[in-house]
Scaffold this active site. Structure first.
Site, mmCIF file in Angstrom:
data_model
loop_
_atom_site.group_PDB
_atom_site.id
_atom_site.type_symbol
_atom_site.label_atom_id
_atom_site.label_comp_id
_atom_site.label_asym_id
_atom_site.label_seq_id
_atom_site.Cartn_x
_atom_site.Cartn_y
_atom_site.Cartn_z
ATOM 1 N N LYS A 125 0.834 -1.192 0.000
ATOM 2 C CA LYS A 125 0.000 0.000 0.000
ATOM 3 C C LYS A 125 0.881 1.259 0.000
ATOM 4 C CE LYS A 125 -2.137 1.834 3.682
ATOM 5 N NZ LYS A 125 -3.049 2.039 4.804
ATOM 6 N N ASP A 143 -6.079 0.776 -0.051
ATOM 7 C CA ASP A 143 -6.188 0.821 1.404
ATOM 8 C C ASP A 143 -7.575 0.299 1.781
ATOM 9 O OD1 ASP A 143 -7.948 2.801 0.743
ATOM 10 O OD2 ASP A 143 -7.385 4.073 2.432
#
Ligand code: SF4
Length: 217
Positions: A125, A143
């Protein structure tokens, strides 16, 4: 699956208009470096936007570069980024990551996914956000908001963010890879919230199958 992506992203952009950007995007929109984006993303994990922004600015007011951050103790970094979640662990990771950037990458953040995820405290991420916002390289940062909304809408069916990233790569035009994070994070905070999303005023409701939504406003 063929979806009207241009319309979906256009609706999200118009709706969000001048809403505040997520903290890391706000940092990225100023005259900043990939290193600042990397560090503020590390601070942002499990931390509210306002806290992330203030903590990042406090740290950067004292140290700007990997070498300058290495010169600080982990305790001093922790003090500067407090009250970010897990601030002590993050301080250690930020210091060690800075040290490795100096030692292994000549002080420059690597523009490469594998090299980024090899750094302590850096997952996919964070790495994808740095590639997108720091270097303008097409990458999808998934996310919790991107994962939730993509599954609710039925754009993908996936069990975790990594799977969501792979599936979005197959269906989403590359032109939207960088902006999907910024738009869905803001939309997820404001409209498609984790509990009781505001479906009655949702601008992408026609492209949403509302999978798993039991209660909404
Ligand atoms: S219709 Fe509801 S569940 Fe679907 S994207 Fe909009 S707010 Fe989220």
């Amino acid at each position: 699956m063929s979806l009207p992506w241009a319309r979906i992203f256009g609706s999200l952009r118009s709706h969000l208009g001048s809403s505040p950007l997520p903290s890391v995007s706000r940092i990225a929109s100023t005259n900043t470096t990939p290193f600042h984006i990397l560090v503020s993303t590390m601070i942002s994990l499990r931390t509210k936007d306002e806290v992330t922004l203030a903590a990042s600015l406090r740290l950067f007011s004292v140290a700007q570069t990997p070498a300058e951050i290495c010169a600080l103790s982990a305790d001093r970094i922790a003090e500067l980024i407090y009250p970010a979640g897990f601030y002590r662990t993050k301080a250690t990771s930020i210091r060690e990551t800075s040290r490795l950037i100096v030692k292994q990458h000549a002080g420059q953040v690597p523009a490469d996914l594998d090299a980024l995820v090899a750094l302590p405290g850096v997952g996919r991420k964070t790495a994808n956000l740095v590639l997108g916002l720091g270097f303008g390289i097409e990458a999808i940062c998934v996310d919790t908001h991107v994962h939730r909304i993509a599954n609710r809408c039925g754009w993908v069916t996936s069990r975790n963010p990594d799977e969501t990233e792979r599936k979005l790569q197959e269906i989403l035009p590359r032109a939207h890879w960088i902006e999907i994070n910024e738009l869905l994070v803001a939309y997820g905070q404001k409209v498609c919230t984790p509990i009781s999303p505001r479906c009655s005023s949702c601008v992408i409701a026609r492209q949403c199958r509302r999978i798993g939504v039991e209660r909404s406003r």
